[in-house]
Each structure stands twice: as C-alpha cells, then as structure tokens.
Design a protein around this motif. Structure first.
Motif, PDB file in Angstrom:
ATOM      1  N   ALA A   1       0.668  -1.423  -0.124  1.00  0.00           N
ATOM      2  CA  ALA A   1       0.517  -0.151  -0.200  1.00  0.00           C
ATOM      3  C   ALA A   1       0.979   1.448   0.022  1.00  0.00           C
ATOM      4  O   ALA A   1       1.745   1.170   0.356  1.00  0.00           O
ATOM      5  CB  ALA A   1      -0.739  -0.327   1.462  1.00  0.00           C
ATOM      6  N   ASP A   2       0.225   2.425  -0.509  1.00  0.00           N
ATOM      7  CA  ASP A   2       0.957   3.623  -0.515  1.00  0.00           C
ATOM      8  C   ASP A   2       0.064   4.876   0.589  1.00  0.00           C
ATOM      9  O   ASP A   2      -0.764   4.637   0.627  1.00  0.00           O
ATOM     10  CB  ASP A   2       0.360   4.191  -1.468  1.00  0.00           C
ATOM     11  CG  ASP A   2       1.289   5.954  -1.308  1.00  0.00           C
ATOM     12  OD1 ASP A   2       1.666   6.300  -0.514  1.00  0.00           O
ATOM     13  OD2 ASP A   2       0.933   6.358  -2.130  1.00  0.00           O
ATOM     14  N   ILE A   3       1.193   4.318   1.874  1.00  0.00           N
ATOM     15  CA  ILE A   3       0.632   5.235   2.920  1.00  0.00           C
ATOM     16  C   ILE A   3       1.580   6.436   3.858  1.00  0.00           C
ATOM     17  O   ILE A   3       0.945   6.633   4.532  1.00  0.00           O
ATOM     18  CB  ILE A   3       0.221   4.183   4.326  1.00  0.00           C
ATOM     19  CG1 ILE A   3       1.629   2.636   4.450  1.00  0.00           C
ATOM     20  CG2 ILE A   3      -0.389   3.107   4.069  1.00  0.00           C
ATOM     21  CD1 ILE A   3       2.027   2.691   5.494  1.00  0.00           C
TER      22      ILE A   3
ATOM     23  N   ALA B   1       5.501  -3.040  -8.442  1.00  0.00           N
ATOM     24  CA  ALA B   1       5.309  -1.579  -9.722  1.00  0.00           C
ATOM     25  C   ALA B   1       5.328  -0.525  -8.869  1.00  0.00           C
ATOM     26  O   ALA B   1       3.558  -0.462  -8.202  1.00  0.00           O
ATOM     27  CB  ALA B   1       4.575  -2.374 -10.914  1.00  0.00           C
ATOM     28  N   ASP B   2       5.162   0.809  -8.933  1.00  0.00           N
ATOM     29  CA  ASP B   2       4.973   2.138  -9.013  1.00  0.00           C
ATOM     30  C   ASP B   2       4.350   2.896 -10.387  1.00  0.00           C
ATOM     31  O   ASP B   2       5.295   2.712 -11.071  1.00  0.00           O
ATOM     32  CB  ASP B   2       5.848   2.779  -7.879  1.00  0.00           C
ATOM     33  CG  ASP B   2       4.936   3.985  -7.756  1.00  0.00           C
ATOM     34  OD1 ASP B   2       3.492   3.985  -7.161  1.00  0.00           O
ATOM     35  OD2 ASP B   2       6.028   4.776  -6.915  1.00  0.00           O
ATOM     36  N   LYS B   3       3.331   3.895  -9.921  1.00  0.00           N
ATOM     37  CA  LYS B   3       3.259   4.124 -10.857  1.00  0.00           C
ATOM     38  C   LYS B   3       2.098   3.701 -12.140  1.00  0.00           C
ATOM     39  O   LYS B   3       2.739   4.579 -13.166  1.00  0.00           O
ATOM     40  CB  LYS B   3       3.707   5.816 -11.497  1.00  0.00           C
ATOM     41  CG  LYS B   3       4.761   6.307 -10.895  1.00  0.00           C
ATOM     42  CD  LYS B   3       4.033   7.085  -9.925  1.00  0.00           C
ATOM     43  CE  LYS B   3       4.661   7.969  -8.249  1.00  0.00           C
ATOM     44  NZ  LYS B   3       3.353   7.958  -7.351  1.00  0.00           N
ATOM     45  N   THR B   4       2.010   2.366 -12.260  1.00  0.00           N
ATOM     46  CA  THR B   4       1.267   1.730 -13.146  1.00  0.00           C
ATOM     47  C   THR B   4       0.245   1.230 -12.651  1.00  0.00           C
ATOM     48  O   THR B   4      -0.208   1.856 -11.929  1.00  0.00           O
ATOM     49  CB  THR B   4       2.015   1.089 -14.173  1.00  0.00           C
ATOM     50  OG1 THR B   4       1.509   0.159 -15.074  1.00  0.00           O
ATOM     51  CG2 THR B   4       3.099  -0.346 -13.324  1.00  0.00           C
TER      52      THR B   4
ATOM     53  N   ASP C   1      -2.794   2.158  -9.230  1.00  0.00           N
ATOM     54  CA  ASP C   1      -2.954   0.777  -8.417  1.00  0.00           C
ATOM     55  C   ASP C   1      -2.028  -0.539  -7.907  1.00  0.00           C
ATOM     56  O   ASP C   1      -1.944  -1.600  -7.482  1.00  0.00           O
ATOM     57  CB  ASP C   1      -3.438  -0.152  -9.009  1.00  0.00           C
ATOM     58  CG  ASP C   1      -5.691   0.486  -9.532  1.00  0.00           C
ATOM     59  OD1 ASP C   1      -6.201   0.959  -9.100  1.00  0.00           O
ATOM     60  OD2 ASP C   1      -5.587   0.368 -10.808  1.00  0.00           O
ATOM     61  N   ASP C   2      -0.793   0.520  -9.026  1.00  0.00           N
ATOM     62  CA  ASP C   2       0.485  -0.025  -8.467  1.00  0.00           C
ATOM     63  C   ASP C   2       0.862  -1.331  -8.271  1.00  0.00           C
ATOM     64  O   ASP C   2       0.431  -2.382  -6.566  1.00  0.00           O
ATOM     65  CB  ASP C   2       0.864   0.774  -7.412  1.00  0.00           C
ATOM     66  CG  ASP C   2       0.481   2.373  -7.710  1.00  0.00           C
ATOM     67  OD1 ASP C   2       1.526   2.241  -8.870  1.00  0.00           O
ATOM     68  OD2 ASP C   2       0.817   2.688  -6.499  1.00  0.00           O
ATOM     69  N   PRO C   3       0.739  -2.536  -8.657  1.00  0.00           N
ATOM     70  CA  PRO C   3       0.540  -4.073  -8.750  1.00  0.00           C
ATOM     71  C   PRO C   3       1.999  -4.703  -7.987  1.00  0.00           C
ATOM     72  O   PRO C   3       3.020  -4.352  -8.521  1.00  0.00           O
ATOM     73  CB  PRO C   3       0.130  -4.315 -10.196  1.00  0.00           C
ATOM     74  CG  PRO C   3       0.551  -3.209 -10.932  1.00  0.00           C
ATOM     75  CD  PRO C   3       1.082  -1.610 -10.307  1.00  0.00           C
TER      76      PRO C   3
ATOM     77  N   GLY D   1       8.692   2.817  -5.158  1.00  0.00           N
ATOM     78  CA  GLY D   1       8.125   4.350  -5.520  1.00  0.00           C
ATOM     79  C   GLY D   1       7.584   4.761  -3.780  1.00  0.00           C
ATOM     80  O   GLY D   1       8.285   4.850  -2.937  1.00  0.00           O
ATOM     81  N   ASP D   2       6.920   4.740  -4.367  1.00  0.00           N
ATOM     82  CA  ASP D   2       5.421   5.645  -3.168  1.00  0.00           C
ATOM     83  C   ASP D   2       5.279   4.292  -2.080  1.00  0.00           C
ATOM     84  O   ASP D   2       4.296   4.331  -0.842  1.00  0.00           O
ATOM     85  CB  ASP D   2       4.952   6.601  -3.029  1.00  0.00           C
ATOM     86  CG  ASP D   2       3.891   5.932  -3.897  1.00  0.00           C
ATOM     87  OD1 ASP D   2       3.825   5.319  -4.437  1.00  0.00           O
ATOM     88  OD2 ASP D   2       3.313   6.824  -4.628  1.00  0.00           O
ATOM     89  N   ASP D   3       5.070   3.121  -2.581  1.00  0.00           N
ATOM     90  CA  ASP D   3       4.605   2.104  -2.279  1.00  0.00           C
ATOM     91  C   ASP D   3       5.643   0.651  -1.053  1.00  0.00           C
ATOM     92  O   ASP D   3       6.756   0.572  -2.210  1.00  0.00           O
ATOM     93  CB  ASP D   3       3.940   1.031  -3.335  1.00  0.00           C
ATOM     94  CG  ASP D   3       3.030   1.867  -4.597  1.00  0.00           C
ATOM     95  OD1 ASP D   3       1.797   1.945  -3.436  1.00  0.00           O
ATOM     96  OD2 ASP D   3       3.304   1.934  -5.388  1.00  0.00           O
ATOM     97  N   ILE D   4       4.717   0.779  -0.147  1.00  0.00           N
ATOM     98  CA  ILE D   4       5.576  -0.706   0.770  1.00  0.00           C
ATOM     99  C   ILE D   4       4.995  -1.510   0.753  1.00  0.00           C
ATOM    100  O   ILE D   4       4.126  -1.976   0.899  1.00  0.00           O
ATOM    101  CB  ILE D   4       5.316   0.475   2.369  1.00  0.00           C
ATOM    102  CG1 ILE D   4       5.942   1.385   2.276  1.00  0.00           C
ATOM    103  CG2 ILE D   4       6.238  -0.978   3.034  1.00  0.00           C
ATOM    104  CD1 ILE D   4       5.882   1.699   3.780  1.00  0.00           C
TER     105      ILE D   4
HETATM  106 MG    MG Z   1       2.299   4.183  -5.976  1.00  0.00          MG
END
Ligand code: MG
Ligand code: F6R
Ligand code: MG
Length: 368
Positions: free
Chosen positions: A10-12, A129-132, A234-236, A50-53
């Motif tokens: 998740a991006d928190i 992945a981020d930004k996709t 949704d950064d899968p 990216g911004d996702d953990i």
């Molecule tokens: Mg993200």
C-alpha cells in the motif's frame, strides 16, 4: 510442507510528494509486522518501490487468511499514524475503508498470494511496480509463459513445454471477480486478444499444465472501482515461482528489457515506458517514470534467504537509459493522443468536470 506466500502493499505516505516512504515509516511498519507476526508468520520481508510499501510474508494459514490480512492492515494503519506525525504526503492514501472486514481485498491495498507444496529448493520472484496498474504485467507474463521467442524453456524443457493456464480477470466488472481460464498454446490468440487491453483484462494467475501447480499470482485491485474516483494508480505486485517446471528466472525477467508502455505516470493519467529498477528506488521525473522492481528469493520451510536484487545488475543500465528515452519521446507530445490515457481511464476529477461542463455547451448545427 505446504506454505503460503502473501504480499500485501500500500501507499500510506511519502516524502516530498509521491517519491518514497520515509525510513521512520518503514521502521514502524516493520516493527508491527515483527510484533504481531509472532506465532503467525514464518518469515517476512519489507521493502518499497516508489511510494509503495510491500510486506512479503510466508505462513501456513492459506490464501485470504483473515489473521494475515489483519496483520498487514494493522501495520499500514500504524504506519499511517507515523506518516501523519511526520507530515508525509498522502498519509493513509490507499486505506480506503475505515474498518477491517476480514480481508484487505477491496479495501485499497494490493494483494497477491499463492499456496503450494514447497519444493526442495523454492526459488521465487517478488515484483512490485509503481505509477502503473495490474495490466502492466500482461505483456511480460504472456512472453515468459507463452512465447518461445522469449522463453526458450517452452521448447527446450518437456515440463515447461506442456504450457500454462492463464486465469484472466475482467477488472471493469465491479459485481464480482469475473474470470476466464485459457490454455497456452491452444488458446494463444484468445489470450492475446484479451491481454492487449491492459486496462480491462488482467492476468490474475498462471498455472503449470504439467502439474497444475501455481506459477504466478498478480494483484488485481482497481482503486477507482473501490473509491469511485481517482485515488492514485493501483501499483501492482506479482509473485512468480521459477525454475524446474516453471520458466527460468531469467526467462521471467527477459520481457522487462522491452520497457513497454504502460498506464500511470503523472496523476495516473499518462503512458510511460516501464523501467526496471533496483529495490527501494523512489520516483522522480514527471512523478514517475512507471517503475518495476524484482527481488529473487530462495525459501526453505518458509524461511527466506536475503533477496537478490535482479534489476540492480549492470545489464539493466542500458535498458533504463532506453526506457528514459522512450518516455522522453512520448512526453514531447504532452497531452496529445497516446501520451495521455483515454477518457475512460481519466479519473482525475478536474478534467472529467471540465469535459462534462463542455458537453452541455455542445450543439449540433442546423438542429432546431
Ligand atoms: Mg504508488
Ligand atoms: C500519485 C501520483 C501523483 C499525483 C500528483 C498530484 O500516486 O502519481 O502523480 O497524482 O503528484 O497529486 P495531488 O493532486 O495530490 O497534489
Ligand atoms: Mg501514490
């Protein structure tokens, strides 16, 4: 032994916009997973793209386990408190529901899980992945699991050569999980006809036809379906088992040298070339580019080795330069044509309002 792998991400909240989570945020999430995971998890690993953990966990509770999902949810909730305390941007962004209701699916975080009988040596890959969005894995999965031009095991290995079953999901269907199972190679053209449409049809999982074993599992969350409006892409994440009856690790990695164009990038509204990056890489140019990391693990009785950072290898430096050039080329045409996503994918409030407003002002000449 039977082991379940769960990755929940998740991006928190991020530093300086949507660049990367802070060290304190990662520490908070790690601490909660370590404390609450006692007696529940065999092992865990936490990293960011990216911004996702992403929280990778091994356990024996099976897929969709309420306890495991709750643990991840609590870790993201606790992390959100830290993100708020630090003034990180988008604190708690992907936690779209207030109360946990048994499973994080449909609540914002992305989930990919698989349960299997562990092999004597169990190599697997964790993609983030981020930004996709989830369709970003369509092309690489097709090439690695169905195309001998890329995946030589399909002609060289008898077990791999039995082919794979693709479960493909219609992610526009909000009533429930609408899926179709198609077999490669017989159904190759049907598989291609669906997977070309990355925003609607998404690889959900792949199984070996030789043994029926699970080979890959992809998160299929569409945040805008849950929230009813744009709340970030949704950064899968994806889990893929490799070697033996499955494609080799290098065959699964090979398609990422294309740097194919995916949806995402700035404001989740543009196309960009997907760049393979080392672990714990943030974003930069145009809130992107779309990035993907891949960590290779081995596992014994559910315990992980340290990750091998596959895209940190020098081979990918050239690919990164190439994907920058591809994105640059498309960025030169700003918002025109294929640079920006089609209307149906533009969730960003402002432009939708703008277009609706003008729709009322359109008139047909000559009509009374
Ligand atoms: Mg993200
Ligand atoms: C978020 C993202 C970003 C934001 C952009 C604007 O994952 O990709 O591109 O959409 O930075 O953010 P706001 O509207 O929150 O200022
Ligand atoms: Mg974000």
């Amino acid at each position: 032994m039977k082991v379940t792998l769960s990755v929940i991400k998740a991006d928190i909240g991020s530093i300086g916009g949507h660049i990367r989570p802070s060290e304190r945020l990662l520490e908070t999430v790690g601490k909660i997973v370590a404390e609450e995971g006692k007696g529940l998890l065999i092992d865990s690993y936490i990293g960011f793209t990216g911004d996702d953990i992403a929280i990778l966990m091994s356990h024996t509770s099976g897929t969709g386990s309420e306890k495991v999902h709750k643990l991840a949810w609590n870790a993201f909730l606790g992390g959100t408190a830290t993100a708020k305390a630090q003034g990180l941007y988008g604190a708690g962004q992907d936690l779209l529901k207030d109360a946990f209701s048994g499973n994080v699916k449909g609540m914002g975080p992305a989930v990919a899980e698989m349960e299997f009988e562990e092999r004597p040596s169990e190599p697997f890959l964790l993609f983030a992945a981020d930004k996709t969005d989830p369709g970003a894995y369509n092309l690489p999965c097709y090439l690695a699991f169905a195309d001998p031009m890329v995946s030589s095991g399909l002609i060289l290995s008898p077990k791999v050569g039995k082919g794979f079953t693709f479960r493909i999901m219609d992610v526009m269907n909000t009533e429930g999980d609408r899926v179709i199972d198609l077999n490669a190679p017989e159904d190759l053209y049907d598989i291609a006809a669906l997977l070309r449409d990355q925003e609607r049809f998404v690889v959900e999982s792949i199984r070996s036809r030789a043994t029926g074993e699970i080979a890959a599992s992809v998160s299929t969350t569409r945040l805008h379906n849950i929230a009813g409006k744009y709340t970030g892409k949704d950064d899968p994440v994806m889990l893929a088992r490799t070697q033996g009856n499955f494609p080799a690790t290098g065959e699964v990695l090979a398609p990422y040298s294309i740097g194919h164009f995916v949806a995402g990038f700035m404001r989740g509204s543009h196309h960009g070339s997907l760049m393979p990056v080392p672990k714990n890489t943030g974003t930069s140019f145009f809130d992107g580019p779309p990035i993907v990391s891949c960590l290779a693990f081995s596992m014994k009785e559910g315990r992980f080795t340290e990750p091998a950072d596959t895209f940190a290898h020098p081979y990918w430096d050239y690919v990164r330069a190439k994907t920058s050039a591809k994105s640059e080329e498309l960025r030169r045409q700003g918002f025109f044509g294929p640079a920006m996503l089609p209307y149906s994918e533009l969730e960003y409030g402002g432009i939708v309002e703008r277009l609706k407003d003008m729709d009322r002002r359109f008139r047909t000449l000559g009509e009374k």
